[in-house]
Write a protein that holds these residues in place. Structure first.
Motif, PDB file in Angstrom:
ATOM      1  N   ARG A  48       1.097  -4.772   0.321  1.00 32.23           N
ATOM      2  CA  ARG A  48      -0.053  -3.976   0.786  1.00 32.23           C
ATOM      3  C   ARG A  48       0.025  -2.548   0.241  1.00 32.23           C
ATOM      4  O   ARG A  48      -0.970  -2.003  -0.270  1.00 32.23           O
ATOM      5  N   LEU A  49       1.221  -1.958   0.304  1.00 36.37           N
ATOM      6  CA  LEU A  49       1.374  -0.583  -0.170  1.00 36.37           C
ATOM      7  C   LEU A  49       1.178  -0.492  -1.679  1.00 36.37           C
ATOM      8  O   LEU A  49       0.629   0.492  -2.176  1.00 36.37           O
ATOM      9  N   THR A  73       7.688 -10.041   6.526  1.00 31.74           N
ATOM     10  CA  THR A  73       6.862  -8.885   6.898  1.00 31.74           C
ATOM     11  C   THR A  73       7.169  -7.683   6.007  1.00 31.74           C
ATOM     12  O   THR A  73       6.275  -6.888   5.704  1.00 31.74           O
ATOM     13  N   ARG A 114       8.003   0.870   4.794  1.00 26.27           N
ATOM     14  CA  ARG A 114       7.174   2.075   4.702  1.00 26.27           C
ATOM     15  C   ARG A 114       8.040   3.293   4.414  1.00 26.27           C
ATOM     16  O   ARG A 114       7.718   4.125   3.554  1.00 26.27           O
ATOM     17  N   GLN A 116       0.179   3.098  -2.909  1.00 24.45           N
ATOM     18  CA  GLN A 116       1.143   3.960  -2.207  1.00 24.45           C
ATOM     19  C   GLN A 116       2.594   3.641  -2.564  1.00 24.45           C
ATOM     20  O   GLN A 116       3.512   4.308  -2.081  1.00 24.45           O
TER      21      GLN A 116
END
Lengths: 215, 215
Positions: free
Chosen positions: B152-153, B145, B127, B158
């Motif tokens: 996902r980002l 992970t 992140r 994002q």
């Protein structure tokens, strides 16, 4: 940085992941020839490689685990053939016993001498290490020439490692260097064949340092 | 140190060893499905693992190699999931283009936030990286992970990596994270299955930076 507030928490716990992985390894591996003290090393090597063939190819000198534990507890130096091993090893446990992890392959004098002799830096850094450290745990995951040089120095009585973790990976001399290592009657951890590498050696070393702390 | 004069020279030349290894790999691999620009990556991965099965399991987004070369030449940052990758990558070539290799998994704010959210440091460092760097080459060899979070980002708009080299090794979520990566239509290099790791990702990245310099 405001990354702290923008995302929802995900509950993924590292300890749970590792524990589940170790259970899967034990289950899938089934019967194996390793002793209770050798198995944690094999398990961690399989964990780091997802390669059961590599795990099964491992070979231990009968004194290897106890010698490794004793060397770490005595604060002996770990000598890695490349920086990746130094970066990957759990150094806190080793330093807790007064030891440390060193790598000499990029020392200016080693680079200069390798160039002068038209040979590998791995050979020269091995020579240097055997003169710098009494005993020591040699962690070799890349350079067959480092392992072959260490074996030569042991045979000539110029080196007496506490433990050799010799698992160089590769196509030229890697398997052969390990064949030679298995003939020595000093503590070693190795494997049969071409496979190996930094992550594998790190896994083996971390398994032993965990045993040194717990035992 | 007088190690310079005590031993006879051995003529072992690193370039010869590498050249011979690469010839052996091409010969033993035989027919394969990879393009001329993908093959050097596969060859170097096999060289680093001695594992033809791993080499054959590799999957490339059609734009992966050109996107990787372009990102490096544009001086984009390489973000590694762990220190071992940072230690192993040929940083000179990357820095020659104005880029560098960073890893954030041990940043104090990352460690603190992971603890607070009861999640992995890999997730939090991913992140953080997506907010620190525009584009970037993500080099993930360990933490599924980290890869799942990056995917996902990307999906949420994002993050827009220049290239994802996603080859985490392991038993829990590693293969699954790579299955998800292969569904993305952005440049990626990955493989099918559990295998992977730092040395594999380093090999892939080094192959691409060599192409960026030579091409």
């Amino acid at each position: 940085m405001d990354f702290k507030t923008e995302f929802k928490p995900l509950t993924v716990q590292p300890q749970e992941i590792e524990g589940k992985s170790f259970e899967m390894i034990t289950e899938e591996l089934g019967e194996h020839p390793f002793t209770d003290e050798q198995y944690p090393v094999v398990q961690r090597v399989i964990h780091a490689s997802a390669d059961f063939e590599l795990g099964r190819s491992m070979v231990f000198h009968p004194d290897a685990i106890q010698a490794g534990i004793a060397a770490l507890r005595a604060g002996q130096t770990v000598i890695a053939d490349v920086q990746m091993i130094q970066a990957g090893v759990s150094k806190d446990r080793i330093r807790g016993f007064g030891g440390d992890v060193h790598v000499h392959i990029s020392d200016p004098d080693v680079m200069e001498e390798a160039k002068r002799l038209n040979t590998t830096r791995a050979i020269i850094s091995t020579r240097k290490a055997t003169q710098m450290y009494e005993g020591g745990i040699y962690a070799i995951g890349n350079a067959p020439t480092a392992l072959l040089e260490l074996i030569r120095l042991v045979k000539e009585g110029q080196a007496k490692p506490g433990l050799i973790i010799g698992m160089p990976v590769g196509f030229v001399s890697a398997a052969e260097s390990k064949d030679e290592l298995r003939k020595l009657d000093i503590p070693f951890i190795t494997n049969i064949g071409r496979k190996g590498g930094s992550t594998i050696v790190v896994a083996a070393l971390n398994a032993i340092s965990l045993m040194a702390v717990k035992a």
